[in-house]
Design a protein around this motif. Structure first.
Motif, PDB file in Angstrom:
ATOM      1  N   THR A  88       0.914  -1.148  -0.077  1.00 35.81           N
ATOM      2  CA  THR A  88      -0.088   0.014  -0.051  1.00 35.81           C
ATOM      3  C   THR A  88       0.790   1.337   0.046  1.00 35.81           C
ATOM      4  O   THR A  88       2.280   1.031   0.187  1.00 35.81           O
ATOM      5  CB  THR A  88      -0.770   0.069   1.137  1.00 35.81           C
ATOM      6  OG1 THR A  88      -2.059   0.925   1.017  1.00 35.81           O
ATOM      7  CG2 THR A  88      -0.298   0.401   2.581  1.00 35.81           C
ATOM      8  N   ASN A  89       0.322   2.528  -0.047  1.00 37.30           N
ATOM      9  CA  ASN A  89       1.009   3.740   0.136  1.00 37.30           C
ATOM     10  C   ASN A  89       0.047   4.218   1.168  1.00 37.30           C
ATOM     11  O   ASN A  89      -0.969   4.734   1.263  1.00 37.30           O
ATOM     12  CB  ASN A  89       1.212   4.480  -1.313  1.00 37.30           C
ATOM     13  CG  ASN A  89       1.978   5.633  -0.797  1.00 37.30           C
ATOM     14  OD1 ASN A  89       1.762   6.430  -0.224  1.00 37.30           O
ATOM     15  ND2 ASN A  89       2.977   5.536  -1.783  1.00 37.30           N
ATOM     16  N   ILE A  90       0.747   4.628   2.300  1.00 40.73           N
ATOM     17  CA  ILE A  90       0.205   5.445   3.362  1.00 40.73           C
ATOM     18  C   ILE A  90      -0.386   6.604   3.135  1.00 40.73           C
ATOM     19  O   ILE A  90      -1.322   7.164   3.634  1.00 40.73           O
ATOM     20  CB  ILE A  90       1.157   5.474   4.665  1.00 40.73           C
ATOM     21  CG1 ILE A  90       0.495   5.386   5.889  1.00 40.73           C
ATOM     22  CG2 ILE A  90       2.248   6.785   4.457  1.00 40.73           C
ATOM     23  CD1 ILE A  90      -0.231   4.143   6.120  1.00 40.73           C
ATOM     24  N   HIS A  91      -0.005   7.465   1.872  1.00 39.32           N
ATOM     25  CA  HIS A  91      -0.585   8.746   1.329  1.00 39.32           C
ATOM     26  C   HIS A  91      -1.743   8.463   0.390  1.00 39.32           C
ATOM     27  O   HIS A  91      -2.082   9.457  -0.361  1.00 39.32           O
ATOM     28  CB  HIS A  91       0.515   9.534   0.897  1.00 39.32           C
ATOM     29  CG  HIS A  91       1.450   9.717   2.003  1.00 39.32           C
ATOM     30  ND1 HIS A  91       1.406  10.210   3.050  1.00 39.32           N
ATOM     31  CD2 HIS A  91       2.912   9.521   1.655  1.00 39.32           C
ATOM     32  CE1 HIS A  91       2.638  10.161   3.568  1.00 39.32           C
ATOM     33  NE2 HIS A  91       3.578   9.935   3.003  1.00 39.32           N
ATOM     34  N   ALA A  92      -2.087   7.185   0.129  1.00 42.73           N
ATOM     35  CA  ALA A  92      -3.145   7.086  -0.979  1.00 42.73           C
ATOM     36  C   ALA A  92      -4.391   7.860  -0.775  1.00 42.73           C
ATOM     37  O   ALA A  92      -5.080   7.887   0.136  1.00 42.73           O
ATOM     38  CB  ALA A  92      -3.244   5.406  -1.076  1.00 42.73           C
ATOM     39  N   GLY A  93      -4.574   8.625  -1.953  1.00 42.56           N
ATOM     40  CA  GLY A  93      -5.845   9.420  -2.012  1.00 42.56           C
ATOM     41  C   GLY A  93      -6.086   9.376  -3.329  1.00 42.56           C
ATOM     42  O   GLY A  93      -5.541   9.279  -4.157  1.00 42.56           O
ATOM     43  N   PRO A  94      -7.308   9.982  -3.674  1.00 42.53           N
ATOM     44  CA  PRO A  94      -7.824   9.959  -5.081  1.00 42.53           C
ATOM     45  C   PRO A  94      -7.011  10.800  -6.113  1.00 42.53           C
ATOM     46  O   PRO A  94      -6.998  10.514  -7.390  1.00 42.53           O
ATOM     47  CB  PRO A  94      -9.409  10.607  -4.880  1.00 42.53           C
ATOM     48  CG  PRO A  94      -9.563  10.893  -3.685  1.00 42.53           C
ATOM     49  CD  PRO A  94      -8.217  10.331  -2.893  1.00 42.53           C
ATOM     50  N   GLY A  95      -6.215  11.501  -5.721  1.00 43.56           N
ATOM     51  CA  GLY A  95      -5.316  12.348  -6.208  1.00 43.56           C
ATOM     52  C   GLY A  95      -3.989  11.276  -7.111  1.00 43.56           C
ATOM     53  O   GLY A  95      -3.587  12.090  -7.942  1.00 43.56           O
ATOM     54  N   ASN A  96      -4.063  10.429  -6.686  1.00 39.03           N
ATOM     55  CA  ASN A  96      -2.961   9.275  -6.884  1.00 39.03           C
ATOM     56  C   ASN A  96      -3.425   8.448  -7.983  1.00 39.03           C
ATOM     57  O   ASN A  96      -2.667   7.451  -8.204  1.00 39.03           O
ATOM     58  CB  ASN A  96      -2.257   8.581  -5.854  1.00 39.03           C
ATOM     59  CG  ASN A  96      -1.838   9.204  -4.646  1.00 39.03           C
ATOM     60  OD1 ASN A  96      -2.380   9.476  -3.611  1.00 39.03           O
ATOM     61  ND2 ASN A  96      -0.879  10.257  -4.996  1.00 39.03           N
ATOM     62  N   PHE A  97      -4.538   8.721  -8.820  1.00 40.27           N
ATOM     63  CA  PHE A  97      -5.194   7.614  -9.631  1.00 40.27           C
ATOM     64  C   PHE A  97      -5.619   8.266 -10.916  1.00 40.27           C
ATOM     65  O   PHE A  97      -5.956   9.492 -10.682  1.00 40.27           O
ATOM     66  CB  PHE A  97      -6.384   7.211  -8.797  1.00 40.27           C
ATOM     67  CG  PHE A  97      -5.978   5.889  -8.007  1.00 40.27           C
ATOM     68  CD1 PHE A  97      -5.815   4.978  -7.825  1.00 40.27           C
ATOM     69  CD2 PHE A  97      -5.893   6.571  -6.380  1.00 40.27           C
ATOM     70  CE1 PHE A  97      -5.430   3.900  -7.047  1.00 40.27           C
ATOM     71  CE2 PHE A  97      -5.603   5.909  -5.545  1.00 40.27           C
ATOM     72  CZ  PHE A  97      -5.169   4.557  -5.509  1.00 40.27           C
TER      73      PHE A  97
END
Ligand code: FDA
Length: 388
Positions: free
Chosen positions: A53-62
């Protein structure tokens, strides 16, 4: 009566997670895969350590035709939620860089956690089972060595990347069959290739790696850039490859944070007799410095400011026009896929076909490099598993 409450097709990251969640709710779940082992991409991911995973995952990373689509699933099952499961299983982990979480030991630990979860949740796993056809007559009817009937069907067959590992366009065919739209697919997170005239002089650089910024349009990533025999690779290049379009340019900045022109001028004043490549080698690997000065004669003192500026630009705004990419053979992901316009973002169910869900990479939601794609698999799998 149906044979099952839920059939999940595809025992990768998303399919196993959805099956576990549905099984935990007491649903009778059948999980089918044509491969001989579940979670094969997990096993080889992250160089064998799985960037889970990535601990900073948010919609901006997709990337997606609808950038808001992923918000709901990512919020309801977060990177921290997945991490809590990893820790509950005693799997040691570390943050490598930029929020990317990896197993200390082996990616197999994640596969074992998931297969253990399937067994605990009472999921029936059938491997080596090709699906011949899917139909619907009230129930979903899956032909896979005989007819299997279920109220809910979850498609988790992934994208087209790495056909050698069993990737197929099956999920897209099912989407089409049930009237869902598709966003054109293309390889993502993939090395870029160049025409022979551009590639030939770069070949001497094969194996050189430098921390740089790769940009395509507004997307820019500061990570390693790797020169290869075929072109460019490394994390910064894989990242921009998802944004780059055929015919377009990418820009490389090979000494980010440095005013290269000012530094060359200062070197010229302080030690004008040195060769320009010697001055550049303070900022860059030697071979790269040598490559960038090709065609220049004389020492630093012989070069006009105009020349120095051109050289500085070659370092920090090197414009390149790839001819293509290495394609699905090596791409880590597939961009595009099942159009989110036809899906409910909370349940990943097809709006027009109650009970039919699409999760994971088969959907038009694609993460950056760095653990985001697995997080989408967990989040979307979790969301479907709550309702299927
Ligand atoms: P996934 O592809 O995992 O699973 C699909 C399953 O469906 C497979 O088991 C396949 O056999 C099965 N299937 C396909 N067609 C079928 C059919 N017709 N019938 C039955 N079964 C069928 N991401 C990340 O976040 N961190 C990382 O470290 C990496 N590293 C990485 C390395 C490499 C080399 C690759 C190729 C990819 C990555 N990724 C990654 C990306 C990540 O692996 C990917 O996004 C997820 O595995 C997607 O999960 P899914 O479950 O959606 O598909």
């Amino acid at each position: 009566m149906s044979d099952w409450d839920v059939i999940v097709i595809g025992a990768g990251a998303a399919g196993m997670f959805a099956a576990i969640e549905a099984g935990r709710r007491g649903r009778r779940v059948l999980l089918i895969d044509h491969a001989k082992a579940p979670g094969e991409k997990i096993r080889i991911s992250g160089g064998g350590r799985c960037n889970f995973t990535n601990i900073h995952a948010g919609p901006g990373n997709f990337l997606s035709a609808n950038p808001r689509f992923a918000v709901s699933a990512l919020k309801r099952f977060t990177a921290r939620d997945f991490l809590a499961r990893v820790e509950a299983h005693g799997i040691a982990w570390h943050e490598k860089t930029l929020g990317q979480l990896f197993c200390d030991g082996s990616a197999r630990e994640i596969v074992t956690m998931l297969t253990g979860g399937l067994a605990e949740a009472g999921v029936t796993l059938r491997l080596g089972t090709p699906v011949e056809a899917v139909g619907r007559d009230g129930d979903f009817v899956v032909q896979a060595g005989g007819a299997q009937r279920a109220q809910s069907l979850v498609i988790a067959t992934g994208g087209k990347s790495i056909p050698k590992m069993g990737a197929t366009g099956f999920g897209y065919d099912i989407a089409r069959q049930f009237g869902l739209g598709l966003v054109e697919t293309r390889p993502g997170l993939v090395p870029l290739t160049f025409a022979e005239q551009e590639l030939a002089p770069m070949k001497a650089l094969a194996g050189v790696s430098v921390q740089g910024v790769a940009a395509s349009g507004k997307a820019r990533f500061e990570e390693a850039v790797l020169f290869t025999h075929r072109g460019l690779s490394g994390p910064a290049i894989l990242q921009v490859s998802s944004f780059w379009r055929e015919g377009g340019e990418i820009t490389l900045s090979l000494a980010p944070g440095h005013d290269v022109f000012a530094e060359l001028k200062a070197q010229k004043a302080a030690a004008g007799r040195q060769a320009p490549q010697t001055a550049l080698a303070r900022l860059l690997p030697k071979a790269l410095a040598q490559h960038l000065v090709a065609g220049l004669t004389g020492n630093l003192a012989d070069l006009s400011d105009k020349r120095l500026r051109t050289l500085a630009e070659a370092v920090n705004a090197w414009r390149l026009r790839p001819v293509g990419s290495e394609g699905y053979r090596t791409a880590e992901v597939t961009l595009g896929g099942v159009d989110t316009a036809g899906l409910d973002s909370r349940t990943l169910a097809a709006r027009a076909v109650p009970g039919l869900h699409f999760i994971g990479e088969v959907v038009d939601v694609t993460g950056w490099l760095g653990g985001y794609n697995f997080q989408w698999a967990w989040s979307s799998g979790w969301a479907a598993g709550q309702v299927a």
